[in-house]
Design an enzyme around this catalytic site. Structure first.
Site, PDB file in Angstrom:
ATOM      1  N   GLY A 138       0.613  -0.656  -0.469  1.00 47.02           N
ATOM      2  CA  GLY A 138      -0.238  -0.035  -0.103  1.00 47.02           C
ATOM      3  C   GLY A 138       0.602   0.937  -0.101  1.00 47.02           C
ATOM      4  N   GLN A 149     -15.583  18.971   6.592  1.00 46.20           N
ATOM      5  CA  GLN A 149     -14.422  19.354   7.712  1.00 46.20           C
ATOM      6  C   GLN A 149     -14.054  20.659   7.639  1.00 46.20           C
ATOM      7  OE1 GLN A 149     -12.516  15.441   9.325  1.00 46.20           O
ATOM      8  NE2 GLN A 149     -13.467  14.862   7.269  1.00 46.20           N
ATOM      9  N   LYS A 174     -34.321  23.669   4.231  1.00 42.76           N
ATOM     10  CA  LYS A 174     -34.345  21.668   4.319  1.00 42.76           C
ATOM     11  C   LYS A 174     -33.597  21.412   6.365  1.00 42.76           C
ATOM     12  CE  LYS A 174     -30.017  20.947   3.703  1.00 42.76           C
ATOM     13  NZ  LYS A 174     -28.474  20.099   2.608  1.00 42.76           N
ATOM     14  N   ARG A 198     -31.248  19.125   8.422  1.00 47.13           N
ATOM     15  CA  ARG A 198     -30.506  17.185   8.592  1.00 47.13           C
ATOM     16  C   ARG A 198     -30.556  16.820  10.054  1.00 47.13           C
ATOM     17  NH1 ARG A 198     -27.149  16.361   5.099  1.00 47.13           N
ATOM     18  NH2 ARG A 198     -26.137  18.542   3.527  1.00 47.13           N
ATOM     19  N   ALA A 226     -26.260  12.727  -3.281  1.00 42.46           N
ATOM     20  CA  ALA A 226     -27.320  12.743  -4.042  1.00 42.46           C
ATOM     21  C   ALA A 226     -29.169  13.140  -3.479  1.00 42.46           C
ATOM     22  CB  ALA A 226     -28.246  12.477  -5.092  1.00 42.46           C
TER      23      ALA A 226
END
Length: 366
Positions: free
Chosen positions: A92, A151, A246, A248, A278
């Site tokens: 990796g 973030q 809206k 959340r 989406a």
């Protein structure tokens, strides 16, 4: 470079590739009047009526995140894509090898930190470090999509500000400038202690919308935070404006409440900076349809499209979703016929050309 001194080897005066501007009377203050052409001259041969600009060779590198975009940028600039090996060992770890000379060159690394975000971010950091150790004169990180941008603040106790951490990593690796497109929050520029050129894809998107729609549109913001962006689009399109309220209930879950503005019987265009799962986009489209809207389109700069995004778009009321190629979209377009991609390569190429030539980039910010 300076002229060779007597007895030096070679004995001929040192030469340097310069860009010569032949100036006539009154041309010093008129940039458009400059006639320029590359030429080889020795320093003593340069007249006092010529402005000299040393040409540092331009090199554009790409990681594995979006090589197609990097090649398109190079095509617009008429330069070849520089050669580098970027591969992953079996355990990796990432290995980078620059396969051509970059000493004293002006280097640009095109690498969006899209999915897989950690892999692509690490590639960018290792490439910058490799170029720094190869004595590149200047390294600019071209990041069409800046991962971890959401973030950008503490949303709960004991949580990180990861976008600041990423900015510090890029700076510490050796980048001396950053070029990015449509940051999720403009104040992320302040996380960097190096110059940041923040471009907007709006000119590219607006040009496409103006060429396709002659009727009066309504530009819709999918949430209150995107109102400024939607207002700017509406102003340039001479369109109406609507806002969706809206709330959340959990991460990556949103609930559409109500619509502010008249959309009944109107063609609507939902404008956002990115589409992730989406959920917000498709719920917004459903809410608009419930209010009697006509055809519903959507546009976003960054087609992140993670999780069930493509399935949701295919099953939604959206007629078309217009996205940019800041992240690779070819495989997503194959799975979702409603997606259409436009390119920001020309915009980025022009910004790179201006940065390389020490010209103003501010006219590209609007």
């Amino acid at each position: 470079m300076i002229p060779a001194f007597t007895g030096s080897i070679p004995v001929a005066p040192a030469t340097c590739q310069v860009l010569r501007f032949d100036l006539g009377r009154g041309d010093l203050d008129n940039r458009n009047a400059l006639i320029h052409r590359p030429c080889f001259k020795t320093w003593p041969e340069v007249s006092e009526k010529q402005v000299l600009v040393v040409l540092k060779e331009l090199k554009i590198f790409s990681g594995n995140a979006n090589p197609a975009l990097a090649r398109e940028i190079c095509s617009h600039l008429s330069v070849p894509l520089a050669k580098a090996t970027v591969k992953t060992f079996s355990d990796g770890e990432i290995m980078v090898e620059v396969n051509e000379n970059v000493r004293g060159r002006d280097v640009f690394v095109v690498q969006p930190t899209c999915q897989p975000a950690n892999q692509n971010l690490m590639e960018l950091l290792v490439m910058i470090d490799a170029l720094k150790r190869a004595s590149a004169a200047r390294i600019t990180a071209v990041i069409p999509y800046f991962g971890y941008a959401r973030q950008d603040r503490k949303v709960a106790p004991r949580t990180p500000i990861t976008s600041k951490l990423v900015a510090d990593l890029i700076t510490t690796a050796g980048a001396q400038r950053v070029l990015c497109v449509d940051l999720h929050a403009g104040q992320i520029q302040g996380f960097f202690n190096i110059p940041v050129d923040h471009l907007y894809a709006a000119p590219v998107v607006l040009e496409d919308l103006k060429s396709r729609f002659s009727e009066e549109l309504v530009v819709v913001s999918p949430d209150a935070g995107g109102t400024e962006r939607a207002r700017a689009f509406a102003k340039r399109l001479n369109a109406g404006l609507a806002i969706i309220d809206k709330r959340r209930s959990a991460a990556n879950v949103s609930e559409v409440m109500h619509i502010i503005g008249d959309v009944n019987g109107r063609t609507c265009v939902i404008v956002d900076d990115m589409i992730d799962t989406a959920g917000t986009l498709c719920q917004a489209a459903a809410a608009l349809k419930a209010q009697g809207a006509g055809d519903i389109y959507a546009t976003a700069t960054h087609a992140v499209l993670s999780g069930p995004a493509l399935e949701r778009i295919n099953e939604s009321s959206l007629k078309e979703v217009l996205v940019c190629n800041t992240v690779p979209t070819a495989d997503k377009v194959d799975k979702c016929s409603r997606l259409r991609t436009i390119s920001v390569a020309k915009l980025l190429a022009e910004a790179i050309r201006r940065i390389h030539g020490d010209e103003s980039v501010s006219s590209l910010f609007v």
